[in-house]
Design an enzyme around this catalytic site. Structure first.
Site, PDB file in Angstrom:
ATOM      1  N   HIS A 254      -6.438  -1.040 -11.210  1.00  0.00           N
ATOM      2  CA  HIS A 254      -6.045  -0.667  -9.846  1.00  0.00           C
ATOM      3  C   HIS A 254      -5.796  -1.907  -9.007  1.00  0.00           C
ATOM      4  O   HIS A 254      -6.741  -2.542  -8.536  1.00  0.00           O
ATOM      5  CB  HIS A 254      -7.198   0.169  -9.239  1.00  0.00           C
ATOM      6  CG  HIS A 254      -6.934   0.733  -7.886  1.00  0.00           C
ATOM      7  ND1 HIS A 254      -7.536   1.883  -7.440  1.00  0.00           N
ATOM      8  CD2 HIS A 254      -6.164   0.318  -6.860  1.00  0.00           C
ATOM      9  CE1 HIS A 254      -7.137   2.154  -6.212  1.00  0.00           C
ATOM     10  NE2 HIS A 254      -6.303   1.200  -5.833  1.00  0.00           N
TER      11      HIS A 254
ATOM     12  N   ASN B 259       2.404   2.303  -4.431  1.00  0.00           N
ATOM     13  CA  ASN B 259       2.752   2.384  -2.997  1.00  0.00           C
ATOM     14  C   ASN B 259       3.613   1.198  -2.596  1.00  0.00           C
ATOM     15  O   ASN B 259       3.258   0.376  -1.765  1.00  0.00           O
ATOM     16  CB  ASN B 259       1.512   2.536  -2.100  1.00  0.00           C
ATOM     17  CG  ASN B 259       0.482   1.442  -2.262  1.00  0.00           C
ATOM     18  OD1 ASN B 259       0.484   0.704  -3.257  1.00  0.00           O
ATOM     19  ND2 ASN B 259      -0.399   1.300  -1.287  1.00  0.00           N
TER      20      ASN B 259
ATOM     21  N   ASP C  85      -8.863  -2.985  -6.804  1.00  0.00           N
ATOM     22  CA  ASP C  85      -8.136  -2.519  -5.610  1.00  0.00           C
ATOM     23  C   ASP C  85      -7.634  -3.715  -4.798  1.00  0.00           C
ATOM     24  O   ASP C  85      -7.641  -3.676  -3.560  1.00  0.00           O
ATOM     25  CB  ASP C  85      -9.001  -1.587  -4.747  1.00  0.00           C
ATOM     26  CG  ASP C  85      -8.150  -0.802  -3.739  1.00  0.00           C
ATOM     27  OD1 ASP C  85      -6.909  -0.883  -3.786  1.00  0.00           O
ATOM     28  OD2 ASP C  85      -8.745  -0.114  -2.888  1.00  0.00           O
TER      29      ASP C  85
HETATM   30  O1  DOR Z   1      -7.843  -0.647   1.401  1.00  0.00           O
HETATM   31  C1  DOR Z   1      -6.929  -0.140   0.797  1.00  0.00           C
HETATM   32  N1  DOR Z   1      -5.729  -0.751   0.729  1.00  0.00           N
HETATM   33  N2  DOR Z   1      -7.096   1.058   0.218  1.00  0.00           N
HETATM   34  C2  DOR Z   1      -6.072   1.726  -0.329  1.00  0.00           C
HETATM   35  O2  DOR Z   1      -6.297   2.796  -0.844  1.00  0.00           O
HETATM   36  C3  DOR Z   1      -4.693   1.203  -0.260  1.00  0.00           C
HETATM   37  C4  DOR Z   1      -4.705  -0.270  -0.142  1.00  0.00           C
HETATM   38  C5  DOR Z   1      -3.379  -0.864   0.235  1.00  0.00           C
HETATM   39  O3  DOR Z   1      -2.365  -0.496  -0.354  1.00  0.00           O
HETATM   40  O4  DOR Z   1      -3.343  -1.751   1.096  1.00  0.00           O
HETATM   41 ZN    ZN Z   2      -7.006   3.812  -2.708  1.00  0.00          ZN
END
Ligand code: DOR
Ligand code: ZN
Length: 457
Positions: free
Chosen positions: A66, A100, A324
């Site tokens: 992720h 995204n 993440d």
């Molecule tokens: O903190 C986050 N940033 N959580 C997410 O789910 C998306 C991510 C982002 O794309 O910046």
């Molecule tokens: Zn997320």
């Protein structure tokens, strides 16, 4: 870039795929692992370069299920090139890139664009993740079959949940046929509302809208029910609450195909950090309060949550660690806490911050390596296990790290374009020394010591 044969001597070899934790040597050539164990000089070909592994750990390269590489569309935040250098510096040999982007990864053409860019620009393996819904808009399923054929690693609308329960049910139904997991960013937005940090005393003290634990737990519970009714493969992204752990545990106990990940920051940083003292036990806001580098989704939570997540990870209920990694440009963070973008730049600090858990005896070194290698590989599927082993005959994707190396995080030295981390200026103990992808050294860090070449001394 080194492509020749290499031998790493006298390192602590940790290979969870073979229950191996022993001091020995590892020989690499033709992009593969050729041998591990105690290798006599006769078995080392002439011209082999020798890395002194004394005091170092050698493990399969880390796999990140992720991360956000932002390309195409948000190259001012990150690129595949910069993100891959950050990954290599952090010991990652495979990065799964969230969809995204702009355009989002919801058709084969975007998957192919990323694969092409990765071949051109990336130091590590990049696996695109496909959208669950068209445009990530949440109204209509994406062409999941087309995305699967194009080679996506799994499906996710990350950044947003799959909010419509019937769409999630359909996606889970298809997931078993396609053999790919649905990774859901579990957030019931009707509960998280305008929240910007964890609900609790710190949010109240700072006058910020809180995000209740139930926003996460309610959707996990829903998704587990849907996984049960469909037999689908559910993966829960970034667990952040103590209450999420027993939900996943019970689902597993019932034999459901449910897996989960946790991020380094949710294991090591609490919501106290939003007060500005980098976690110092402050009860009042310091001059650096409302530090937007602490704003992340899901939010940093209480010590009780952190401890429950560590336990869940240690006992295997949580299958893996995923970063993440969410790099942002300065202007997205140099605004009020309410307006700032959610996300932390994680790839380059992940190992150092996670090693804190090992140094404090909260997690064994072997478990840490497992959750960064075999754990994520199993979620990706059988064919990826080859990237999470030191078994001779497999691809040489390897990390070498020094568990004792102390260093101070300095974001000006980051390879990532995203300098957004609350860890800037903090001391960490544990650092990557080298990262090897397909037998090539793609990151050569402090502490990498070559000895005289075999046969050329
Ligand atoms: O903190 C986050 N940033 N959580 C997410 O789910 C998306 C991510 C982002 O794309 O910046
Ligand atoms: Zn997320």
């Amino acid at each position: 870039m080194e492509t020749e044969s290499l031998v790493i001597r006298q390192a602590r070899i940790i290979d969870p795929s073979r229950d191996l934790d022993q001091v020995g040597d590892i020989l690499i050539g033709n992009g593969e692992i050729l041998a591990t164990g105690s290798l006599g000089s006769d078995s080392i070909p002439d011209g082999t370069r020798v890395i002194d592994g004394t005091g170092l750990v050698v493990a399969p390269g880390f796999i990140d299920l992720h991360c956000h590489l932002r390309e195409p569309g948000f190259e001012y935040k990150e690129t595949i090139a910069a993100g891959s250098r950050a990954g290599a510096k952090g010991g990652f040999t495979t990065l799964c890139a969230m969809p995204n982007t702009d355009p989002p990864i919801d058709n084969a053409a975007v998957v192919e664009f990323i694969q092409q860019k990765a071949r051109q620009d990336s130091k590590v393996r990049i696996l695109p993740i496909g959208c669950v819904t068209k445009g990530r808009k949440g109204y209509e399923l994406s062409e999941m079959e087309e995305l699967a054929s194009a080679g996506v690693a799994c499906f996710s609308d990350d950044g947003d949940p799959v909010f419509d329960a019937n769409l999630m049910k359909l996606a889970l139904t298809y997931s078993s046929d396609l053999g790919l997991a649905i990774s859901n960013h579990c957030q019931d937005k009707s509960l998280s509302c305008n929240g910007v940090m964890a609900e609790g005393p710190v949010a109240t003290h700072l006058g910020l809208d809180g995000i209740p634990a139930a926003a996460e737990e309610a959707m996990i519970a829903r998704d587990i029910a849907l996984a049960e009714s469909t037999g689908g493969r559910l993966h829960v992204a970034h667990l952040s609450t103590a209450g999420s752990v027993p939900l996943v545990r019970e689902a597993k106990d019932r034999g459901l195909s449910v897996t989960a990940e946790v991020c380094p920051h949710h294991l090591t940083v609490t919501d106290q950090w939003v007060l500005g003292g980098k976690g110092a036990s402050a009860s009042v806001a310091g001059s650096l309060a409302y530090d937007t580098s602490t704003k992340v989704y899901p939010p940093l939570r209480s010590l009780n949550d952190v401890e429950a997540l560590i336990k869940g990870l240690a006992d295997g209920v949580i299958d893996c660690i995923a970063t993440d990694h969410a790099p942002h440009d300065l202007t997205s963070k140099q605004v009020t806490y309410q307006d700032a973008a959610f996300g932390i730049s994680v790839l380059e600090t992940a190992l150092g911050s996670l090693m804190q858990l090992v140094h404090e005896s909260k997690l064994s070194m072997v478990a840490l390596v497992d959750r960064l290698t075999l754990g994520p590989a199993k979620i990706l599927g059988e064919s990826y296990k080859e990237l999470a082993t030191l078994q001779p005959g497999t691809t040489a994707d390897i990390v070498i790290f020094d568990p004792e190396h102390e260093w101070t995080v300095d974001t000006s030295q980051f390879e990532s374009k995203g300098k957004n981390t609350p860890l800037d200026g903090t001391k960490l103990k544990g650092r990557v020394v080298a990262t090897i992808v397909g037998g090539t050294i793609v990151y050569d860090g402090p502490g990498l010591q070559f000895q005289a070449e075999k046969g050329r001394a």
